[in-house]
Enzyme design. Structure first.
Site, PDB file in Angstrom:
ATOM      1  N   TYR A   1       0.821  -1.212   0.000  1.00  0.00           N
ATOM      2  CA  TYR A   1       0.000   0.000   0.000  1.00  0.00           C
ATOM      3  C   TYR A   1       0.857   1.265   0.000  1.00  0.00           C
ATOM      4  O   TYR A   1       0.429   2.299  -0.491  1.00  0.00           O
ATOM      5  CB  TYR A   1      -0.913   0.036   1.236  1.00  0.00           C
ATOM      6  CG  TYR A   1      -2.267  -0.602   1.034  1.00  0.00           C
ATOM      7  CD1 TYR A   1      -2.373  -1.912   0.586  1.00  0.00           C
ATOM      8  CD2 TYR A   1      -3.433   0.112   1.304  1.00  0.00           C
ATOM      9  CE1 TYR A   1      -3.612  -2.498   0.419  1.00  0.00           C
ATOM     10  CE2 TYR A   1      -4.679  -0.470   1.135  1.00  0.00           C
ATOM     11  CZ  TYR A   1      -4.764  -1.776   0.693  1.00  0.00           C
ATOM     12  OH  TYR A   1      -5.993  -2.354   0.524  1.00  0.00           O
TER      13      TYR A   1
ATOM     14  N   LYS B   1       3.182 -15.171   2.127  1.00  0.00           N
ATOM     15  CA  LYS B   1       3.373 -15.873   0.853  1.00  0.00           C
ATOM     16  C   LYS B   1       4.877 -16.088   0.736  1.00  0.00           C
ATOM     17  O   LYS B   1       5.541 -15.653  -0.214  1.00  0.00           O
ATOM     18  CB  LYS B   1       2.781 -15.023  -0.294  1.00  0.00           C
ATOM     19  CG  LYS B   1       2.716 -15.709  -1.625  1.00  0.00           C
ATOM     20  CD  LYS B   1       1.636 -16.795  -1.738  1.00  0.00           C
ATOM     21  CE  LYS B   1       1.773 -17.543  -3.041  1.00  0.00           C
ATOM     22  NZ  LYS B   1       0.859 -18.701  -3.152  1.00  0.00           N
TER      23      LYS B   1
ATOM     24  N   ASP C   1      -3.040 -18.053   0.039  1.00  0.00           N
ATOM     25  CA  ASP C   1      -4.040 -18.745  -0.796  1.00  0.00           C
ATOM     26  C   ASP C   1      -4.708 -19.860   0.003  1.00  0.00           C
ATOM     27  O   ASP C   1      -5.933 -20.008   0.001  1.00  0.00           O
ATOM     28  CB  ASP C   1      -3.415 -19.266  -2.110  1.00  0.00           C
ATOM     29  CG  ASP C   1      -2.086 -19.984  -1.905  1.00  0.00           C
ATOM     30  OD1 ASP C   1      -1.547 -19.967  -0.773  1.00  0.00           O
ATOM     31  OD2 ASP C   1      -1.582 -20.583  -2.876  1.00  0.00           O
TER      32      ASP C   1
ATOM     33  N   ASP D   1      -6.389  -6.914   3.975  1.00  0.00           N
ATOM     34  CA  ASP D   1      -7.524  -6.265   3.306  1.00  0.00           C
ATOM     35  C   ASP D   1      -8.434  -7.319   2.706  1.00  0.00           C
ATOM     36  O   ASP D   1      -9.655  -7.301   2.890  1.00  0.00           O
ATOM     37  CB  ASP D   1      -6.982  -5.322   2.212  1.00  0.00           C
ATOM     38  CG  ASP D   1      -8.095  -4.624   1.465  1.00  0.00           C
ATOM     39  OD1 ASP D   1      -9.036  -4.148   2.127  1.00  0.00           O
ATOM     40  OD2 ASP D   1      -8.030  -4.556   0.222  1.00  0.00           O
TER      41      ASP D   1
ATOM     42  N   ASP E   1     -12.285  -8.991   4.355  1.00  0.00           N
ATOM     43  CA  ASP E   1     -13.583  -8.953   3.657  1.00  0.00           C
ATOM     44  C   ASP E   1     -14.183 -10.346   3.600  1.00  0.00           C
ATOM     45  O   ASP E   1     -15.376 -10.540   3.803  1.00  0.00           O
ATOM     46  CB  ASP E   1     -13.419  -8.423   2.216  1.00  0.00           C
ATOM     47  CG  ASP E   1     -13.755  -6.942   2.119  1.00  0.00           C
ATOM     48  OD1 ASP E   1     -13.511  -6.219   3.111  1.00  0.00           O
ATOM     49  OD2 ASP E   1     -14.244  -6.507   1.058  1.00  0.00           O
TER      50      ASP E   1
HETATM   51  C1  IPM Z   1     -10.393  -1.174   3.920  1.00  0.00           C
HETATM   52  C2  IPM Z   1     -10.679  -0.535   2.592  1.00  0.00           C
HETATM   53  C3  IPM Z   1      -9.537   0.430   2.280  1.00  0.00           C
HETATM   54  C4  IPM Z   1      -8.285  -0.386   2.141  1.00  0.00           C
HETATM   55  C5  IPM Z   1      -9.782   1.323   1.065  1.00  0.00           C
HETATM   56  C6  IPM Z   1     -11.079   2.085   1.166  1.00  0.00           C
HETATM   57  C7  IPM Z   1      -8.641   2.258   0.835  1.00  0.00           C
HETATM   58  O1  IPM Z   1     -10.858  -1.498   1.612  1.00  0.00           O
HETATM   59  O2  IPM Z   1     -10.256  -0.437   4.915  1.00  0.00           O
HETATM   60  O3  IPM Z   1     -10.341  -2.395   3.969  1.00  0.00           O
HETATM   61  O4  IPM Z   1      -8.000  -0.934   1.064  1.00  0.00           O
HETATM   62  O5  IPM Z   1      -7.556  -0.504   3.119  1.00  0.00           O
HETATM   63 MG    MG Z   2     -10.914  -3.495   2.363  1.00  0.00          MG
END
Ligand code: IPM
Ligand code: MG
Length: 368
Positions: A143, A194, A226, A250, A254
């Site tokens: 990032y 990884k 993975d 990240d 999710d």
């Molecule tokens: C998160 C989001 C952010 C990230 C974006 C909005 C920049 O997806 O906080 O997980 O990628 O970190």
């Molecule tokens: Mg995210």
């Protein structure tokens, strides 16, 4: 004796304002019913800041964030600002806060609320009772690594590049946070990397192993990312605390949030320590700005309210108040109240603001 603390609220874009209004009810309730005196000020971030000043986060707001006791963020982004150049996008505001305040440790719990287990797309027996903590490194890795950019090679060929960098110091500090968290839970830690392909995460694994020597009571294992993503869906309860890099965190967070069937329920905390020793921290829902439902009063404010609960735990070190908030959110769910995202037959459908009111109604039964 009163405990005076400052909170800067950054409601942001999309549903940010609607859900913040409900968290504010909880903060007001705490102000009126406890020894806390929380001074809450609202500032702009993301698209709403771009509209007002052309910047996703002004230096003026950043300076206020540096000195406040805690930050509560709604969400940033939306289609209106998607065509802006890279460094003017709403998300840059968020990334700037993380970097400038050095919020390197991101806690993302994935918890299955008993009364919501049927909302998951996985079988109830796979996810019942799931309580997993993903610790994502938040200020390093791909990032922020340099060099980065897009360069023209010739007329119709460009090169886009980012760099995945980790220093052993960056790994060491997130490792310590992760081992300490594991110690306070079930003493199991899984580090995700990884290391079979990427040198920077080979170093990640090496440093994690070094740090583990200081925590002999924590059982450590390693997984390639993975495999970890597959294992999360196959048998999520094998994990308790996961520590991983910025980008892998990240993605995995999710995935983990969806296991719970209630993305609208999950809070997060991003924590760091400034050079002066001050603890900086920002609390926000895991979900985004959901522009498609913004303004309709159907968004679920519970992730935002639970973010306030995390604020009491991590910033104000008040587990009792933190647990009071969680307990009463649970009571509201057990009473069958639901916003649209978690609605199932036989439940009572509530608007965003009615859900906030329902939490306050339950809180009124608490004796502080
Ligand atoms: C998160 C989001 C952010 C990230 C974006 C909005 C920049 O997806 O906080 O997980 O990628 O970190
Ligand atoms: Mg995210």
């Amino acid at each position: 004796m009163n405990r005076e603390l400052s909170i800067v609220a950054l409601p942001g874009d999309g549903i940010g304002n609607e859900i913040f209004n409900e968290a504010r009810k909880v903060l007001n309730w705490i102000n009126n019913n406890s020894h806390y005196k929380l001074n809450i000020t609202e500032e702009l971030i993301g698209g709403s800041s771009i509209d007002a000043s052309g910047e996703p986060l002004t230096n003026n707001v950043l300076e206020k964030l540096r000195v406040t006791d805690a930050i509560l963020l709604g969400a940033v982004g939306g289609p209106k600002w998607e065509d802006l150049t890279f460094d003017k996008r709403p998300e840059r505001g968020l990334l700037k806060i993380r970097k400038e305040l050095d919020l390197f440790a991101n806690f993302r719990p994935a918890i299955v609320f008993d009364s919501l287990a049927s909302s998951s797309s996985l079988k109830p027996e796979i996810i019942n009772g799931l309580d997993l903590m993903i610790i994502r490194e938040l200020t390093g890795g791909i990032y922020f690594g340099e060099p980065r950019g897009v360069e023209k090679l010739n007329e119709n060929n460009y090169k886009g590049f980012n760099t995945l960098v980790y220093t052993s110091e960056e790994i060491r500090r997130i490792a310590s946070v992760a081992f300490e968290t594991a110690q306070s839970r079930s003493k199991k830690l899984c580090s995700v990397d990884k290391a079979n392909v990427l040198e920077s995460t080979e170093l990640w694994r090496k440093v994690i192993i070094e740090v583990s020597k200081d925590y002999p009571d924590v059982e450590l294992n390693h997984m390639y990312v993975d495999n970890a993503s597959m294992q999360l869906v196959r048998d999520p309860k094998q994990f308790d605390v996961i520590v991983t890099t910025n980008m892998f965190g990240d993605i995995l967070s999710d995935c983990a949030s969806m296991l719970t069937g209630s993305l609208g329920m999950l809070p997060s905390a991003s924590v760091g320590v400034s050079t002066s020793g001050k603890k900086n921290a920002m609390y926000e829902p895991v979900h985004g700005s959901a522009p498609d439902i913004s303004g309709k009063s159907i968004a679920n404010p519970l992730a935002m309210i639970l973010s306030v609960s995390m604020m009491f735990k991590y910033s104000f070190e008040d587990d009792n108040m933190s647990n009071i908030i969680i307990r009463n959110v649970n009571k509201v769910l057990n009473n069958g109240y639901r916003t649209k995202d978690i609605f199932t037959d036989e439940c009572k459908l509530l608007s965003t603001s009615d859900m906030g009111d329902a939490v306050i109604e339950e809180l009124k039964n608490e004796k502080l």
